[in-house]
Scaffold this motif. Structure first.
Motif, PDB file in Angstrom:
ATOM      1  N   SER A   1       0.971  -1.001   0.027  1.00 46.00           N
ATOM      2  CA  SER A   1       0.019  -0.071  -0.187  1.00 46.00           C
ATOM      3  C   SER A   1       0.749   1.383  -0.014  1.00 46.00           C
ATOM      4  O   SER A   1       0.665   2.434  -0.620  1.00 46.00           O
ATOM      5  CB  SER A   1      -0.869  -0.073   1.173  1.00 46.00           C
ATOM      6  OG  SER A   1      -0.143   0.089   2.284  1.00 46.00           O
TER       7      SER A   1
ATOM      8  N   LEU B   1      -2.094  -7.471   8.698  1.00 47.76           N
ATOM      9  CA  LEU B   1      -1.909  -6.990   7.308  1.00 47.76           C
ATOM     10  C   LEU B   1      -0.529  -7.009   6.720  1.00 47.76           C
ATOM     11  O   LEU B   1      -0.040  -7.516   5.683  1.00 47.76           O
ATOM     12  CB  LEU B   1      -2.143  -5.690   7.285  1.00 47.76           C
ATOM     13  CG  LEU B   1      -3.717  -5.126   7.399  1.00 47.76           C
ATOM     14  CD1 LEU B   1      -4.032  -3.556   7.383  1.00 47.76           C
ATOM     15  CD2 LEU B   1      -4.483  -5.748   6.298  1.00 47.76           C
TER      16      LEU B   1
ATOM     17  N   VAL C   1      -4.709  -8.168  -2.966  1.00 41.15           N
ATOM     18  CA  VAL C   1      -5.435  -8.053  -1.602  1.00 41.15           C
ATOM     19  C   VAL C   1      -6.763  -7.449  -1.750  1.00 41.15           C
ATOM     20  O   VAL C   1      -7.835  -7.878  -1.096  1.00 41.15           O
ATOM     21  CB  VAL C   1      -4.664  -6.916  -0.833  1.00 41.15           C
ATOM     22  CG1 VAL C   1      -5.225  -6.462   0.371  1.00 41.15           C
ATOM     23  CG2 VAL C   1      -3.304  -7.620  -0.236  1.00 41.15           C
ATOM     24  N   ILE C   2      -7.137  -6.553  -2.738  1.00 41.82           N
ATOM     25  CA  ILE C   2      -8.527  -5.909  -2.950  1.00 41.82           C
ATOM     26  C   ILE C   2      -9.233  -7.328  -3.421  1.00 41.82           C
ATOM     27  O   ILE C   2     -10.413  -7.171  -3.039  1.00 41.82           O
ATOM     28  CB  ILE C   2      -8.190  -4.989  -4.080  1.00 41.82           C
ATOM     29  CG1 ILE C   2      -7.483  -3.802  -3.878  1.00 41.82           C
ATOM     30  CG2 ILE C   2      -9.565  -4.490  -4.644  1.00 41.82           C
ATOM     31  CD1 ILE C   2      -7.093  -2.812  -4.751  1.00 41.82           C
TER      32      ILE C   2
ATOM     33  N   GLY D   1      -8.844 -10.626  -2.706  1.00 42.33           N
ATOM     34  CA  GLY D   1      -9.442 -11.294  -1.578  1.00 42.33           C
ATOM     35  C   GLY D   1     -10.420 -10.759  -0.733  1.00 42.33           C
ATOM     36  O   GLY D   1     -11.304 -11.221  -0.258  1.00 42.33           O
ATOM     37  N   THR D   2     -10.025  -9.419  -0.540  1.00 40.38           N
ATOM     38  CA  THR D   2     -11.029  -8.546   0.403  1.00 40.38           C
ATOM     39  C   THR D   2     -12.441  -8.578  -0.157  1.00 40.38           C
ATOM     40  O   THR D   2     -13.519  -8.629   0.573  1.00 40.38           O
ATOM     41  CB  THR D   2     -10.585  -7.364   0.735  1.00 40.38           C
ATOM     42  OG1 THR D   2      -9.193  -7.414   1.311  1.00 40.38           O
ATOM     43  CG2 THR D   2     -11.440  -6.303   1.595  1.00 40.38           C
ATOM     44  N   SER D   3     -12.419  -8.380  -1.352  1.00 38.81           N
ATOM     45  CA  SER D   3     -13.735  -8.117  -2.325  1.00 38.81           C
ATOM     46  C   SER D   3     -14.439  -9.321  -2.145  1.00 38.81           C
ATOM     47  O   SER D   3     -15.801  -9.489  -1.914  1.00 38.81           O
ATOM     48  CB  SER D   3     -13.428  -7.735  -3.809  1.00 38.81           C
ATOM     49  OG  SER D   3     -12.999  -6.551  -3.623  1.00 38.81           O
TER      50      SER D   3
ATOM     51  N   VAL E   1     -14.305 -11.821   0.244  1.00 41.14           N
ATOM     52  CA  VAL E   1     -14.770 -11.986   1.692  1.00 41.14           C
ATOM     53  C   VAL E   1     -15.912 -10.912   1.864  1.00 41.14           C
ATOM     54  O   VAL E   1     -17.270 -11.447   2.508  1.00 41.14           O
ATOM     55  CB  VAL E   1     -13.611 -11.567   2.599  1.00 41.14           C
ATOM     56  CG1 VAL E   1     -14.161 -11.270   4.001  1.00 41.14           C
ATOM     57  CG2 VAL E   1     -12.676 -12.473   2.554  1.00 41.14           C
ATOM     58  N   VAL E   2     -16.135  -9.691   1.498  1.00 35.97           N
ATOM     59  CA  VAL E   2     -17.112  -8.727   1.623  1.00 35.97           C
ATOM     60  C   VAL E   2     -18.237  -9.222   0.654  1.00 35.97           C
ATOM     61  O   VAL E   2     -19.495  -9.211   1.425  1.00 35.97           O
ATOM     62  CB  VAL E   2     -16.643  -7.443   1.094  1.00 35.97           C
ATOM     63  CG1 VAL E   2     -17.881  -6.562   1.016  1.00 35.97           C
ATOM     64  CG2 VAL E   2     -15.722  -6.787   2.100  1.00 35.97           C
TER      65      VAL E   2
ATOM     66  N   GLY F   1     -12.139 -16.392   0.021  1.00 44.49           N
ATOM     67  CA  GLY F   1     -11.867 -15.012  -0.075  1.00 44.49           C
ATOM     68  C   GLY F   1     -10.400 -14.829   1.154  1.00 44.49           C
ATOM     69  O   GLY F   1      -9.476 -14.361   0.779  1.00 44.49           O
ATOM     70  N   LEU F   2     -10.664 -15.543   2.195  1.00 41.18           N
ATOM     71  CA  LEU F   2      -9.925 -15.389   3.414  1.00 41.18           C
ATOM     72  C   LEU F   2      -8.444 -16.249   2.980  1.00 41.18           C
ATOM     73  O   LEU F   2      -7.342 -15.625   3.147  1.00 41.18           O
ATOM     74  CB  LEU F   2     -10.352 -15.881   4.768  1.00 41.18           C
ATOM     75  CG  LEU F   2     -11.373 -14.983   5.360  1.00 41.18           C
ATOM     76  CD1 LEU F   2     -11.997 -15.597   6.642  1.00 41.18           C
ATOM     77  CD2 LEU F   2     -10.543 -13.680   5.828  1.00 41.18           C
TER      78      LEU F   2
ATOM     79  N   LEU G   1      -6.556 -14.023   0.599  1.00 40.21           N
ATOM     80  CA  LEU G   1      -6.148 -12.467   1.236  1.00 40.21           C
ATOM     81  C   LEU G   1      -5.135 -13.123   1.951  1.00 40.21           C
ATOM     82  O   LEU G   1      -4.081 -12.326   1.974  1.00 40.21           O
ATOM     83  CB  LEU G   1      -7.483 -12.193   1.966  1.00 40.21           C
ATOM     84  CG  LEU G   1      -7.137 -10.889   2.830  1.00 40.21           C
ATOM     85  CD1 LEU G   1      -6.488  -9.701   1.842  1.00 40.21           C
ATOM     86  CD2 LEU G   1      -8.229 -10.227   3.599  1.00 40.21           C
TER      87      LEU G   1
END
Length: 606
Positions: A5, A46, A469-470, A472-474, A476-477, A532-533, A536
């Motif tokens: 990041s 993170l 990362v985006i 995997g996070t997406s 999960v969400v 997703g986890l 991530l």
């Protein structure tokens, strides 16, 4: 703020700001995060900055988790004291601490490679430092650097005031005699400036524990200077280390600066440095530098195959096979006899009522099957290359995702329907997982790394890592959203447009149709959260130079879910652009992420 990041997102913006503002923004932001409940755990999640056990050392009676620390010049306001320990630093330098009332000047970024300091640089005042250290309980060794221009009375006052809070002092040669009367047991290190001759003085002094070697200084002809962080600085300091060792082998040697890439630290360590303080190179290379150095210095056991990994392999294989079987059924019958029995309608009767109902159920079940196949592949890879070699991050990722997947069973009954086949599947799978968990629970090996340079492939990989990362996070969400919908409203607006009906109409036709659909949605959502986890955590913790299996895992693990998820929509004619837009977005992230990550993960530095 990990490197993935820092470099793609924050560094360009931060470097455009005043040094003071950008520095305080970073430290205050991370301090705020670390102070909220669970904040420190989030930072660790993170970055996974835990220090390898084999780097722990005891130097002059002080325990250090690694040889890497951070310079007080980078945090004169002590804003980041609570943060540095979470970023892989083993110790923290404070200062130079002063009793003078002069206001110092902030450093300036004059070009892309140099951080210029003013002759009258920033120094925290004693009263301010003492107040801070009283307030904050630091769990890292603290080196206190005393103002080089401090008088005898000032040195005594600083030492007596701060001795209870620090583990060692850094002073000038001229200040040694003054510190004797007020300090008998805290290690003292003498700072050697680069302007001194190469012949090091013989510090045959009863209170000197070691020396701090500073990098070469380059003046602009006026009041500003920068400390070399390039190869010339590293070579210079290695020679100075040798000079000190030739005089006294027992002196502890600490270096300041001279490190911009992990291999710079390795050179200093091999030359004889005991501890290393990161300075301006840390600003340019990013907050992941301590972690990269620690991993480069870590030695993994050559043959240390763990137990239990084969149970993890079987666990993943069962999920993979179950996903394939589910995919076959979702492409043929869609619903099974026990589904028909619960609903009270046969497959043909459902088609007669509304043929799109069965197609809609097929689309949920097919996407679930594809997600299971993807999850099974990733579990297998983590078992083969992570659990097998007792790697802590892989074991943690494996079990975190698996446990959450098992907990998803409670969502299946959230809308009133739980089929017995799912129950049998979970009961059959559980013993394999329990055996795997029991036999791998003690896996604590941290990973070594071959990454030595800030190569172009490393810089590109940070973009790829950010995209994954985006991704995997997406996922999960998305899984959380779908699970929530599955246990509440069941349908979104585009679903109802495709079905050409309303929930009320479906309820009036058969009051058990919606619970079955909800059950499928909740199951699919749970599978998405788990997978997703996996994506991530593998991305956050597994990206290292030459780790081909990480790239292969992501490359072969994602397509089954994408193909099943998108393919079924086109097969049944559910092609709403708005509905499929998130999937399109994820596919784009996936492809670009693979391209950017490939050189670093597959081929290493270039």
């Amino acid at each position: 703020m990990p490197d993935w990041s820092y470099h793609p997102l924050f560094k360009p913006w931060l470097f455009s700001l005043n040094a003071h503002h950008s520095r305080e923004f970073i430290y205050k932001s991370m301090r705020t995060i670390s102070n909220i409940p669970g904040g420190s755990s989030l930072i660790e999640f993170l970055g996974h900055f835990s220090t390898p056990n084999d780097l722990h050392q005891n130097t002059n009676g002080v325990s250090y988790k690694s040889p890497i620390g951070v310079s007080g010049m980078l945090d004169p306001n002590l804003t980041g004291l609570e943060v540095f320990g979470s970023l892989g630093h083993s110790f923290i330098e404070i200062g130079p601490v002063t009793l003078r009332e002069e206001e110092g000047n902030v450093p300036q970024l004059n070009d892309k490679d140099r951080l210029w300091f003013h002759k009258q640089y920033e120094m925290p005042h004693l009263t301010y430092v003492e107040k801070k250290l009283r307030k904050i309980a630091l769990h890292k060794p603290v080196m206190l650097h005393i103002d080089p221009k401090a008088t005898q009375s000032q040195v005594v006052q600083i030492v007596e005031s701060l001795k209870p809070y620090v583990s060692s002092f850094i002073v000038k040669q001229e200040q040694l005699e003054w510190i004797e009367s007020c300090n008998q047991d805290t290690p003292i290190y003498v700072s050697i400036e680069s302007t001194e001759k190469d012949t090091i003085m013989n510090f045959n002094h009863p209170y000197v524990s070691g020396v701090v070697i500073n990098p070469p200084i380059n003046w602009d002809g006026e009041e500003n200077y920068f400390k070399e962080d390039q190869k010339v600085s590293n070579d210079f300091m290695c020679k100075r280390i040798t000079s000190v060792k030739d005089i006294d082998q027992d002196l502890t040697i600490i270096t300041r600066g001279g490190i911009r890439e992990p291999h710079d630290a390795l050179h200093l360590k091999n030359a004889g440095a005991d501890l290393m303080i990161l300075e301006s190179g840390y600003v340019f290379t990013g907050p992941g530098l301590p972690k990269r150095i620690n991993e480069l210095m870590t030695q993994m056991p050559e043959e240390d195959e763990g137990t239990g990994w084969k149970w993890g392999l079987l666990f993943g294989a069962i999920i993979l096979i179950a996903g394939i079987i589910a995919l076959i059924f979702s492409m043929t019958r869609v619903i099974l006899p026990y589904d028909e029995q619960f609903i009270g309608l046969t497959r043909e009767e459902i088609i007669a009522i509304n043929p799109r109902i069965l197609a809609f159920m097929a689309h949920d079940r097919m996407t679930l099957a594809g997600t299971m196949i993807s999850g099974g592949i990733i579990y297998i890879q983590l078992a083969r290359y992570g659990l097998r070699y007792r790697i802590h991050w892989a074991t943690k990722a494996f079990h975190t995702a698996a446990i959450l997947g098992f907990l998803g069973i409670f969502l299946f009954i959230g809308y009133g329907y739980f089929d017995w086949l799912h129950g049998l599947y979970y009961l059959f799978l559980l013993p394999f997982y329990l055996m795997c968990f029991w036999k791998t629970r003690g896996h604590l090996h941290t990973v070594s790394s071959s990454n030595k340079k800030n190569s172009s492939s490393w810089k590109k990989s940070l973009i790829g890592q950010l995209l994954f990362v985006i991704l995997g996070t997406s996922i999960v969400v998305g899984g959380i959203v779908i699970s929530t919908i599955g246990t509440t409203g069941v349908f979104v607006s585009t679903d109802l447009v495709y079905l050409c009906t309303t929930p009320e109409m479906l309820q009036s036709i058969n009051d058990r149709l919606i619970p079955v659909i909800a059950h499928d949605r909740a199951g699919f959502g749970t599978a998405l959260i788990s997978v997703g986890l996996l994506v991530l955590m593998t991305t956050l913790w597994g990206f290292r130079e030459g780790e081909k299996w990480i790239w292969n895992t992501l490359a072969i693990g994602a397509p089954p879910a994408f193909i099943a998820g998108l393919g079924t929509h086109f097969v049944i004619g559910y092609t709403s652009f708005i509905h499929l837009l998130p999937a399109y977005f994820l596919v784009v992230l996936y492809i670009i992420g693979l391209v950017y990550a490939k050189p670093f993960l597959n081929d290493g530095a270039n």
